[in-house]
Design a protein around this motif. Structure first.
Motif, short mmCIF file in Angstrom:
data_model
loop_
_atom_site.label_atom_id
_atom_site.label_comp_id
_atom_site.label_asym_id
_atom_site.label_seq_id
_atom_site.Cartn_x
_atom_site.Cartn_y
_atom_site.Cartn_z
N SER A 1 0.82 -1.22 0.00
CA SER A 1 0.00 0.00 0.00
C SER A 1 0.85 1.26 0.00
N ASN A 2 2.12 1.13 0.39
CA ASN A 2 3.03 2.29 0.44
C ASN A 2 2.46 3.39 1.33
N SER A 3 1.94 2.97 2.48
CA SER A 3 1.35 3.90 3.44
C SER A 3 1.87 3.56 4.82
N LYS A 4 2.26 4.58 5.56
CA LYS A 4 2.77 4.34 6.91
C LYS A 4 1.70 3.74 7.81
N TYR A 5 0.46 4.21 7.64
CA TYR A 5 -0.63 3.70 8.46
C TYR A 5 -0.89 2.22 8.16
N ALA A 6 -0.93 1.87 6.88
CA ALA A 6 -1.17 0.48 6.49
C ALA A 6 -0.02 -0.41 6.95
N PHE A 7 1.20 0.07 6.82
CA PHE A 7 2.36 -0.75 7.20
C PHE A 7 2.39 -0.97 8.72
N LEU A 8 2.09 0.07 9.49
CA LEU A 8 2.05 -0.08 10.94
C LEU A 8 0.94 -1.05 11.34
N GLY A 9 -0.22 -0.93 10.70
CA GLY A 9 -1.31 -1.85 10.98
C GLY A 9 -0.95 -3.28 10.62
N ALA A 10 -0.23 -3.47 9.52
CA ALA A 10 0.18 -4.81 9.10
C ALA A 10 1.14 -5.43 10.11
N MET A 11 2.05 -4.64 10.63
CA MET A 11 2.99 -5.16 11.62
C MET A 11 2.26 -5.58 12.90
N ARG A 12 1.30 -4.77 13.31
CA ARG A 12 0.53 -5.13 14.51
C ARG A 12 -0.31 -6.38 14.25
N ALA A 13 -0.90 -6.47 13.06
CA ALA A 13 -1.71 -7.65 12.73
C ALA A 13 -0.86 -8.90 12.68
N ALA A 14 0.31 -8.81 12.05
CA ALA A 14 1.19 -9.97 11.94
C ALA A 14 1.66 -10.44 13.32
N ALA A 15 2.00 -9.49 14.18
CA ALA A 15 2.45 -9.85 15.52
C ALA A 15 1.35 -10.57 16.29
N GLN A 16 0.12 -10.07 16.18
CA GLN A 16 -0.99 -10.69 16.89
C GLN A 16 -1.32 -12.06 16.33
N MET A 17 -1.33 -12.19 15.01
CA MET A 17 -1.68 -13.46 14.38
C MET A 17 -0.66 -14.54 14.71
N VAL A 18 0.63 -14.20 14.63
CA VAL A 18 1.67 -15.19 14.92
C VAL A 18 1.63 -15.58 16.39
N SER A 19 1.38 -14.62 17.27
CA SER A 19 1.35 -14.90 18.71
C SER A 19 0.27 -15.90 19.06
N TYR A 20 -0.93 -15.69 18.54
CA TYR A 20 -2.04 -16.58 18.90
C TYR A 20 -2.01 -17.89 18.13
N GLU A 21 -1.25 -17.95 17.04
CA GLU A 21 -1.09 -19.22 16.33
C GLU A 21 -0.39 -20.24 17.22
N LEU A 22 0.51 -19.77 18.08
CA LEU A 22 1.21 -20.69 18.98
C LEU A 22 0.24 -21.39 19.91
N ALA A 23 -0.66 -20.61 20.51
CA ALA A 23 -1.65 -21.20 21.42
C ALA A 23 -2.55 -22.18 20.69
#
Length: 256
Positions: A144-166
């Protein structure tokens, strides 16, 4: 069923296996899409109740046609890509989110013999294919070449990977109980036991003996999909709509 298979083979000839497979895929995907649409309606109704408001109630009786109205609106909305976006990756991201979610159902049995792919490593396949969706989220934020989208993607990826472990540890426990990675064998294994012998099959399912893990899995699944109340990824007051802030039309609907 055998008569229908013979008729199809006679009509389509050598192409019948491909046609039959496509028909089974459509028979699985279409009900899933309708179910997801009404799950979003139920979610909006529940959130409205928690906010002491009515929620969607204008389209159809009690708002039951709201998902169809939303679908028609999103289908006809223009899909706009940012000028500076990486166009190929921008349009690839929704596909990478949608396809693993649908492909995971290929090994889920809907009844005796009613499964698209009855593979021995079915549970492992589900764990592997569902973990691919996080790449679509990251690509969406990056392309998306957007700071807002990139920050949101990083937060989403961190949350998704974290709960995948459980979720993974819970599924490993189910594997230990069932003694098999085959999804059909896991389902059939729940039809045996004290309660099943007395006609109470629902109480013989794994949710009861593994109740704490069942609760962990449900909570983790909701967080994995970034739904309420784990929708910090969207954080409207901070980063607008997360990784999908630049998407519109059906590409936005795929993420939502």
């Amino acid at each position: 069923m055998n008569g229908a298979l013979e008729f199809g083979s006679g009509v389509f000839g050598g192409a019948w296996p491909a046609v039959w497979t496509l028909a089974k895929i459509v028979a699985v995907v279409l009900p899933l899409l309708v179910l997801v649409a009404y799950l979003t309606l139920w979610e909006r109704k529940l959130i409205g109740w928690m906010h002491v408001r009515l929620g969607p109630n204008r389209v159809g009786f009690a708002g039951l046609l709201q998902p169809w109205a939303d679908a028609v609106k999103l289908i006809f909305k223009e899909i706009i890509a940012p000028v500076q976006a990486d166009k190929p990756l921008f349009f690839l991201a929704p596909v990478m989110v949608m396809m693993p979610a649908l492909a995971a159902w290929a090994v889920v049995p809907f009844g005796p013999g009613l499964v698209l792919a009855d593979i021995n490593a079915g549970l492992l396949y589900v764990m592997a294919i569902t973990s691919v969706g996080v790449y679509g989220v990251i690509i969406a934020g990056w392309a998306s070449n957007s700071k807002y989208a990139f920050l949101g993607a990083m937060r989403a990826a961190a949350q998704m990977v974290s709960y995948e472990l459980a979720m993974g540890f819970v599924l490993v426990t189910v594997l230990l109980v069932a003694g098999s990675l085959n999804m059909t064998a896991i389902v059939e294994g729940q039809g045996r036991g004290f309660f099943a012998e007395r006609g109470l099959n629902f109480l013989s399912w794994n949710w009861l003996p593994l109740l704490p893990l069942f609760v962990i899995y449900i909570v983790s699944a909701v967080a994995e999909t970034n739904r309420h109340p784990f929708d910090v990824v969207e954080g409207e007051s901070e980063i607008v709509a997360g990784h999908m802030v630049e998407y519109s039309g059906m590409s936005f609907a795929v993420f939502f």
